[in-house]
Design an enzyme around this catalytic site. Structure first.
Site, PDB file in Angstrom:
ATOM      1  N   TYR A 106     -16.673  22.487 -65.399  1.00  0.00           N
ATOM      2  CA  TYR A 106     -17.382  21.976 -66.585  1.00  0.00           C
ATOM      3  C   TYR A 106     -17.849  23.161 -67.411  1.00  0.00           C
ATOM      4  O   TYR A 106     -18.397  24.125 -66.879  1.00  0.00           O
ATOM      5  CB  TYR A 106     -18.594  21.147 -66.151  1.00  0.00           C
ATOM      6  CG  TYR A 106     -19.437  20.687 -67.331  1.00  0.00           C
ATOM      7  CD1 TYR A 106     -19.240  19.438 -67.911  1.00  0.00           C
ATOM      8  CD2 TYR A 106     -20.408  21.532 -67.885  1.00  0.00           C
ATOM      9  CE1 TYR A 106     -19.992  19.033 -69.002  1.00  0.00           C
ATOM     10  CE2 TYR A 106     -21.163  21.133 -68.987  1.00  0.00           C
ATOM     11  CZ  TYR A 106     -20.944  19.881 -69.534  1.00  0.00           C
ATOM     12  OH  TYR A 106     -21.677  19.488 -70.620  1.00  0.00           O
ATOM     13  N   GLU A 144     -18.153  20.633 -75.862  1.00  0.00           N
ATOM     14  CA  GLU A 144     -18.019  20.452 -74.409  1.00  0.00           C
ATOM     15  C   GLU A 144     -16.562  20.371 -73.970  1.00  0.00           C
ATOM     16  O   GLU A 144     -15.756  19.708 -74.632  1.00  0.00           O
ATOM     17  CB  GLU A 144     -18.743  19.153 -74.000  1.00  0.00           C
ATOM     18  CG  GLU A 144     -18.763  18.907 -72.497  1.00  0.00           C
ATOM     19  CD  GLU A 144     -19.231  17.500 -72.153  1.00  0.00           C
ATOM     20  OE1 GLU A 144     -20.347  17.351 -71.637  1.00  0.00           O
ATOM     21  OE2 GLU A 144     -18.477  16.538 -72.414  1.00  0.00           O
TER      22      GLU A 144
END
Ligand code: GDP
Ligand code: MN
Length: 377
Positions: A99, A187
């Site tokens: 992530y 993101e």
């Protein structure tokens, strides 16, 4: 403004991040003939995460499977978002998922890099189950991304030296992007390690500060696109052809026939003015329909001036004039309209538009463009 994945991907690609360009469609059949290496992944384009879990991400090993996957996903409802578009893209082989995001922290007024070796699932879940696996690194706005950040975070994820270098590059590019696109959030989940040992971007989620959109032409174009899509549909319903042109334009044009439209656009552009959308009436328009055409065109983002250029044959000038009068009197249109018509019932048309304060008649295409020029300069 939240971008859809395919839009964020376009911007990421332009920023030099390592990812593949997909093809985005509204009709599954439009994926026919797509030149890709299978398998592909077909993904719902909606402004929410968690598509994977909701069944909005499917794989296809050949063209038919890809089209079937697209058919299954289009029309789905994902967390209250209706799926209208899907993107098909070559599937990346995944060894591991990480992530990575950069958010703007309102408290410290700084960007913060958030990284976790536990990717794929939503970060909130990682925060709950394994908070020690989340690394938050504030970025000093003067120094930018520290030259050893890739090494540090890569170490936490067990990457080798070359992979850490790739991660460093990604961090720097993502930060540059977040900064110059005024991102509240950029993101990448998952960021992946491929079996060949490279780092790739597999998803893109971007939130841009709404108050900065005016200075971000590429984002503004996406925003405009959203507004023009319903106009295209509404025009089509009325048997008009609505064509968006340039996002920065302020002139909209109504004409009958594509040749007439093109010569209008040419002349307007040559006089340093910019067309934002045009509408082709087709043949034989009534006052009622002209009024709709005026309304639809003035709904175009940025539309300030309307140029109407009609060669009256089947379409009668008095009907055109009647439509303009209806638009002004019934819809309260006050923005300047320059109208030129020629042909059937021209004199009657002239009488009808007389006295309308924001409507100027021009006797000829060239003259009409000159009136527009005077209005805009
Ligand atoms: P989200 O659930 O809305 O965040 O959608 P994602 O794009 O993150 O996709 C969900 C999951 O599908 C990912 O976590 C991956 O496991 C998988 N996935 C997405 N893209 C690819 C790909 O290119 N290759 C492979 N093998 N899996 C993918
Ligand atoms: Mn994701």
């Amino acid at each position: 403004m939240d971008l859809m994945e395919y839009q964020a991907r376009e911007l990421f690609l332009a920023a030099g991040l390592p990812l593949l360009r997909g093809k985005t469609v509204e009709n599954a059949e439009d994926l026919k003939g797509l030149e890709v290496k299978y398998p592909v992944v077909v993904k719902a384009q909606v402004r929410t995460g968690g598509r994977g879990k909701a069944g909005g991400v499917k794989f296809g090993n050949n063209e038919q499977e890809m089209i079937d996957a697209a058919k299954a996903i289009i029309g789905m409802d994902i967390k209250g978002h209706h799926v209208e578009k899907v993107m098909a893209v070559e599937a990346v082989d995944i060894e591991r998922e990480f992530y990575l995001s950069i958010i703007l922290d309102r408290n410290t007024k700084k960007h913060v890099v958030i990284f976790s070796p536990e990717g794929g699932m939503e970060i909130e879940q990682v925060a709950k189950e394994k908070p020690e696996a989340i690394y938050k690194m504030p970025i000093d706005p003067i120094l930018g991304i520290c030259s050893t950040l890739g090494m540090y975070l890569g170490g936490k994820a067990g990457l080798n030296k070359d992979q850490k270098k790739e991660l460093q590059q990604i961090l720097e590019k993502l930060y540059a992007f977040a900064k110059n696109h005024d991102c509240m959030m950029a993101e990448i989940n998952p960021l992946v390690l491929t079996p060949e040992g490279h780092i790739m971007v597999c998803d893109a989620k971007v939130t841009v500060d709404d108050s900065a959109i005016f200075r971000l032409p590429d984002v503004k174009a996406y925003k405009d696109e959203e507004k023009t899509a319903p106009l295209i549909a509404e025009a089509a319903e009325k048997n008009f052809l609505y064509i968006p042109c340039e996002a920065k334009g302020n002139i909209v044009v109504i004409s009958n026939g594509s040749g007439m439209l093109m010569s209008c656009i040419d002349r307007i552009t040559k006089r340093d003015m910019t067309v934002s959308a045009v509408l082709d009436l087709g043949g034989g328009a009534t006052a009622e329909r002209i009024q709709h055409a005026v309304r639809i065109l003035f709904s175009t983002p940025g539309a300030e001036y309307l140029f109407i250029n009609i060669f009256g044959g089947i379409t009668r000038c008095d009907e055109v004039a009647g439509g303009i009068r209806k638009a002004v009197e019934e819809l309260g249109v006050t923005k300047p309209i320059v109208v030129r018509f020629e042909g059937t019932n021209k004199e009657k048309g002239l009488e009808i538009i007389q006295g309308l304060p924001n409507v100027t008649f021009a006797d000829g295409l060239r003259e009409g463009v000159e009136v527009l020029y005077e209005h805009t300069h």
